[in-house]
Design an enzyme around this catalytic site. Structure first.
Site, PDB file in Angstrom:
ATOM      1  N   SER A  23       0.794  -1.234   0.000  1.00 48.35           N
ATOM      2  CA  SER A  23       0.000   0.000   0.000  1.00 48.35           C
ATOM      3  C   SER A  23       0.829   1.289   0.000  1.00 48.35           C
ATOM      4  O   SER A  23       0.474   2.236  -0.707  1.00 48.35           O
ATOM      5  CB  SER A  23      -0.983  -0.010   1.176  1.00 48.35           C
ATOM      6  OG  SER A  23      -1.952  -1.009   0.953  1.00 48.35           O
ATOM      7  N   LYS A  72      -8.769  -5.755  11.193  1.00 53.18           N
ATOM      8  CA  LYS A  72      -9.992  -5.369  10.483  1.00 53.18           C
ATOM      9  C   LYS A  72     -11.250  -5.427  11.348  1.00 53.18           C
ATOM     10  O   LYS A  72     -12.162  -4.638  11.164  1.00 53.18           O
ATOM     11  CB  LYS A  72     -10.176  -6.204   9.217  1.00 53.18           C
ATOM     12  CG  LYS A  72      -9.268  -5.751   8.084  1.00 53.18           C
ATOM     13  CD  LYS A  72      -9.624  -6.405   6.773  1.00 53.18           C
ATOM     14  CE  LYS A  72      -8.682  -5.918   5.682  1.00 53.18           C
ATOM     15  NZ  LYS A  72      -8.951  -6.509   4.375  1.00 53.18           N
ATOM     16  N   ASN A  93     -11.876  -1.654   6.216  1.00 55.35           N
ATOM     17  CA  ASN A  93     -10.488  -1.609   5.735  1.00 55.35           C
ATOM     18  C   ASN A  93     -10.015  -0.173   5.515  1.00 55.35           C
ATOM     19  O   ASN A  93      -8.868   0.058   5.181  1.00 55.35           O
ATOM     20  CB  ASN A  93     -10.314  -2.426   4.438  1.00 55.35           C
ATOM     21  CG  ASN A  93     -10.930  -1.733   3.237  1.00 55.35           C
ATOM     22  OD1 ASN A  93     -11.875  -0.968   3.378  1.00 55.35           O
ATOM     23  ND2 ASN A  93     -10.390  -1.997   2.065  1.00 55.35           N
ATOM     24  N   ASP A 108     -13.174  -3.215   0.088  1.00 55.39           N
ATOM     25  CA  ASP A 108     -12.654  -4.456  -0.520  1.00 55.39           C
ATOM     26  C   ASP A 108     -13.626  -5.025  -1.556  1.00 55.39           C
ATOM     27  O   ASP A 108     -13.217  -5.446  -2.636  1.00 55.39           O
ATOM     28  CB  ASP A 108     -12.398  -5.524   0.551  1.00 55.39           C
ATOM     29  CG  ASP A 108     -11.121  -5.261   1.324  1.00 55.39           C
ATOM     30  OD1 ASP A 108     -10.223  -4.592   0.781  1.00 55.39           O
ATOM     31  OD2 ASP A 108     -11.025  -5.735   2.471  1.00 55.39           O
ATOM     32  N   GLY A 242      -6.143 -11.354  -8.630  1.00 54.44           N
ATOM     33  CA  GLY A 242      -6.278 -10.763  -7.295  1.00 54.44           C
ATOM     34  C   GLY A 242      -5.606  -9.415  -7.088  1.00 54.44           C
ATOM     35  O   GLY A 242      -6.049  -8.633  -6.249  1.00 54.44           O
TER      36      GLY A 242
END
Ligand code: ATR
Length: 275
Positions: A23, A72, A93, A108, A242
């Site tokens: 990230s 989370k 998230n 997500d 993914g």
């Protein structure tokens, strides 16, 4: 290389550990591209300290943060408000701080959906079969139900899948052993388990029953092409990988913290993969 001013906007990724997170590189790419006076930093927070740490970030003037494992579910508890998707998925998230309040989002599912559509796949083509019942599964199921897709879930531990029906009513649960037989009745197959990820056991599944129009999606992105996706492609089925889920889920948070409208493209994909 640009330098921060005293007005720099701040966000980051909270998790434990976070050293493997992609990230910071992902958001750093967009900050640089749009010339934003801002930073997105790794924020390792040990379990048991999450509430205090988030309070600290709020007081330190952060705009918000992302949340990854193992926080989370805890992050859900620190929120003053949560969006509908967070409520259904039971997890957040993305946190946005506004005037001392903490707002929780779960991006997500929408990120996953956006990625699927970017490959030309139609999520509404028919019922979906989701493998797994963890956090990622809940986000995927919530967004599929939100757009009106009937969902069946197969999980190794059936009780975990059954527990999902509390916040995701209408979900059909089948035994893990029935996953191969169920494929013929579904237009979309989604692997949300960690099976097939580098270092994990393979996902044992047969696509023999798949109709020619089936879409196969995997949330595993290491390797980028899992054995499941390779098998699906060899059969001429549509696929969705993914990594795109990670890239697309980041767009909403980035916009809320930094105000720009970043896009997911091949250059971003290549940059994130190279790191
Ligand atoms: P995440 O939050 O990323 O989805 P998770 O909550 O750990 O991760 O969920 C992992 C999923 O992979 C679960 O559905 C898990 O099944 P169980 O509920 O039975 O644990 C599934 N999974 C992990 N290892 C598995 C295996 N060897 N065979 C089948 N399913 C497996």
């Amino acid at each position: 290389m640009s330098f921060l001013t005293g007005k720099a906007l701040l966000a980051g990724i909270t998790g434990w550990p976070v050293m493997h997170s992609k990230s910071p590189r992902l958001h750093g790419y967009w900050l640089d591209k749009h010339g934003v006076d801002g930073a997105y930093v790794p924020l390792p927070i040990a379990p048991g300290h999450y509430h205090e740490a988030i309070k600290g970030l709020v007081y330190a003037g952060f705009r918000g943060c992302n949340v990854t494992a193992p926080h989370k579910l805890t992050a859900f508890e620190v929120c003053d408000s949560v969006c509908e998707m967070s409520h259904k998925a039971g997890a957040v998230n993305t946190l946005v701080f506004e005037e001392g309040r903490v707002h929780g989002f779960n991006t997500d599912g929408f990120g996953w959906l956006q990625n699927l559509r970017s490959y030309g796949c139609d999520p509404n083509a028919g019922p979906a079969l989701v493998l797994g019942a963890g956090g990622a599964a809940r986000a995927v199921i919530a967004v599929l139900q939100h757009i009106g897709v009937p969902v069946t879930v197969a999980n190794r531990t059936r009780e975990t899948a059954e527990a999902l029906t509390r916040t995701l009513p209408g979900l059909e649960v089948i035994d893990w052993d029935r996953r191969n037989a169920a494929i013929a009745d579904h237009a979309l197959l989604v692997n949300t388990t960690s099976l097939g990820m580098a270092g994990n056991p393979p996902l044992e599944i047969s696509l023999d029953g798949a109709s020619p129009g089936m879409t196969v999606a995997d949330i595993v992105y290491a390797p980028l092409e899992t054995a499941l996706l390779a098998d699906a492609r060899a059969r001429g089925l549509r696929t969705s990988e993914g990594l795109g889920m990670l890239l697309h889920q980041a767009v909403i948070g980035h916009n809320k913290w930094f105000g720009t409208h970043p896009v997911v493209d091949d250059a971003l994909r290549a940059f994130v993969l190279a790191g």
